[in-house]
Motif scaffolding. Sequence first.
Motif, short mmCIF file in Angstrom:
data_model
loop_
_atom_site.label_atom_id
_atom_site.label_comp_id
_atom_site.label_asym_id
_atom_site.label_seq_id
_atom_site.Cartn_x
_atom_site.Cartn_y
_atom_site.Cartn_z
N VAL A 85 11.17 -1.70 8.04
CA VAL A 85 12.39 -2.15 7.38
C VAL A 85 13.26 -2.90 8.38
CG1 VAL A 85 14.46 -1.43 6.14
CG2 VAL A 85 12.29 -0.21 5.80
N SER A 86 13.70 -4.10 8.01
CA SER A 86 14.55 -4.90 8.87
C SER A 86 15.98 -4.33 8.87
CB SER A 86 14.58 -6.36 8.40
OG SER A 86 15.50 -7.11 9.15
N PRO A 87 16.60 -4.20 10.07
CA PRO A 87 17.99 -3.72 10.09
C PRO A 87 18.96 -4.71 9.48
CG PRO A 87 17.27 -4.40 12.30
CD PRO A 87 16.06 -4.43 11.43
N ASP A 88 18.54 -5.97 9.39
CA ASP A 88 19.35 -7.00 8.76
C ASP A 88 18.95 -7.09 7.29
OD1 ASP A 88 20.86 -9.15 8.01
OD2 ASP A 88 20.15 -10.50 9.60
N THR A 89 19.87 -6.74 6.42
CA THR A 89 19.55 -6.72 4.99
C THR A 89 19.27 -8.10 4.42
OG1 THR A 89 21.92 -6.81 4.49
CG2 THR A 89 20.89 -4.62 4.62
N THR A 90 19.64 -9.16 5.15
CA THR A 90 19.39 -10.52 4.66
C THR A 90 17.98 -11.01 5.00
OG1 THR A 90 20.30 -11.52 6.68
CG2 THR A 90 21.83 -11.07 4.87
N LYS A 91 17.24 -10.22 5.79
CA LYS A 91 15.89 -10.62 6.19
C LYS A 91 14.86 -9.75 5.51
CE LYS A 91 17.27 -12.37 10.74
NZ LYS A 91 17.06 -12.27 12.22
N LYS A 92 13.64 -10.28 5.43
CA LYS A 92 12.56 -9.56 4.79
C LYS A 92 12.03 -8.45 5.69
CE LYS A 92 10.80 -13.37 1.93
NZ LYS A 92 9.60 -14.19 1.62
N ASP A 93 11.52 -7.42 5.05
CA ASP A 93 10.85 -6.36 5.80
C ASP A 93 9.48 -6.87 6.29
OD1 ASP A 93 13.00 -4.84 5.11
OD2 ASP A 93 11.99 -3.82 3.44
N GLN A 94 9.02 -6.30 7.41
CA GLN A 94 7.75 -6.73 8.00
C GLN A 94 6.62 -5.86 7.47
OE1 GLN A 94 7.60 -6.40 12.25
NE2 GLN A 94 5.73 -7.62 12.45
N LEU A 95 5.69 -6.48 6.74
CA LEU A 95 4.55 -5.75 6.20
C LEU A 95 3.55 -5.45 7.33
CD1 LEU A 95 3.31 -4.64 3.59
CD2 LEU A 95 2.14 -6.85 3.32
N ILE A 96 3.16 -4.18 7.45
CA ILE A 96 2.30 -3.76 8.56
C ILE A 96 0.86 -3.59 8.09
CG2 ILE A 96 1.89 -1.97 10.29
CD1 ILE A 96 4.88 -1.36 10.20
N ILE A 97 0.65 -2.75 7.09
CA ILE A 97 -0.70 -2.45 6.61
C ILE A 97 -0.61 -2.16 5.11
CG2 ILE A 97 -0.51 0.03 7.11
CD1 ILE A 97 -3.46 -0.01 7.93
N SER A 98 -1.69 -2.48 4.37
CA SER A 98 -1.69 -2.26 2.93
C SER A 98 -3.08 -1.86 2.47
CB SER A 98 -1.23 -3.53 2.19
OG SER A 98 -2.13 -4.60 2.42
N TYR A 99 -3.11 -1.32 1.24
CA TYR A 99 -4.37 -0.92 0.60
C TYR A 99 -4.31 -1.35 -0.86
CZ TYR A 99 -8.18 2.07 -1.06
OH TYR A 99 -9.35 2.53 -1.62
N SER A 100 -5.28 -2.15 -1.24
CA SER A 100 -5.28 -2.67 -2.62
C SER A 100 -6.71 -2.98 -3.04
CB SER A 100 -4.42 -3.93 -2.72
OG SER A 100 -4.43 -4.46 -4.03
N GLY A 101 -7.02 -2.61 -4.28
CA GLY A 101 -8.36 -2.90 -4.80
C GLY A 101 -9.46 -2.23 -4.01
N GLY A 102 -9.16 -1.09 -3.41
CA GLY A 102 -10.17 -0.36 -2.65
C GLY A 102 -10.42 -0.91 -1.26
#
Length: 355
Positions: A85-102
């Motif tokens: 989560v970005s401390p600056d609410t005007t900026k996007k959060d940084q995606l680290i890792i995800s799981y989708s479709g197996g």
Amino acid sequence: MVSSQALKSMDSNLQRPATGGKMKSFTLLFLVTLSLSADVTQGMRVSSSGPQTLRLAQGEKATVDCIYTPDPEDVGDLDIEWSLVSPDTTKKDQLIISYSGGRKYIHVTPAGGVDFSASDPSQGDASLSIGSVQAAHSGTYQCKVKKSPGVDMHKVSLVVMERPSVPRCWVDGDEDVGQPVSLRCESDQGSGPLQYQWRRESGGQIPPSVLQSPVSGELLISNHSVELAGVYSCEVTNAVGKERCRLNLQAIKPPNRAGVITGTVCGCLLLIIILVLVIWLLVFKWERRRYEKELSNDIREDSPAPESRPASRGSGLHSRAAYSQMSHAHKDLQSTPSSTIYTAPTYNNTYGYIV
């Protein structure tokens, strides 16, 4: 859901004359509440057994919990996302890792490496694993689990700290009995706040009269005594580690003043005697040399002239020849005119003949 028959009954009750108004109002409120609760599903739930704020030391392995439980009505595809989560609410959060479709997708590769802690995150455990946390890993992490129509998320703050270094212990002041003395303890490295604690390893507990500061690491003894001597240890701690050091506090008794004064006086007298002896020896040596010098001068002045050596046989012959020469010279002098200059011979005592 509420049946149509129940709704019709509720409508007929509303059309009846207003008898027992309170009872009818309560019935209506109960039926509306039941209808609304019947239309709401439980949905996806994300829980965590760990703390909301996770404090770790540099180099440790971190596991950020994210345990989820889907609802039976959640029938869509499973999607899991971990983001910083970005401390600056005007900026996007940084995606680290995800799981989708197996399949698993790693979007960034920070120092230390990240991955799901479970080999199959679709089985209810979407916890995040970081191999070796560094200062750059500090921040707020968000786990979001979605399985339509259910969705839920969970946030955990990760604080990476530095362990305290081995502290340095020393005695500030003299260790004389009856004098104030301080024990100091200081750690050069470590994330704050650092807390210091002094303990006595021998001789019992530290008495209440001795003051110590958990912030500065000072142990103050206002009146030192033999009973307070012994081995002390200082422990420094923070949220991720602790270290300690030890020292031996001595109790030095003050010397006897009368003995010190007596020794000082005796030492001064001995020094004076030594100086007098040295001066006397120097004067005596100088007088002796002077006496010897005067004596040698007197001997030289009173010594007689050296005696002539006894005439030998050869010297007698030389004397006779010299006497004969003198006789002939005397005769020649008489026969020589007066105008002729005559030089008389002289007798040499050293050699024993006339020259």
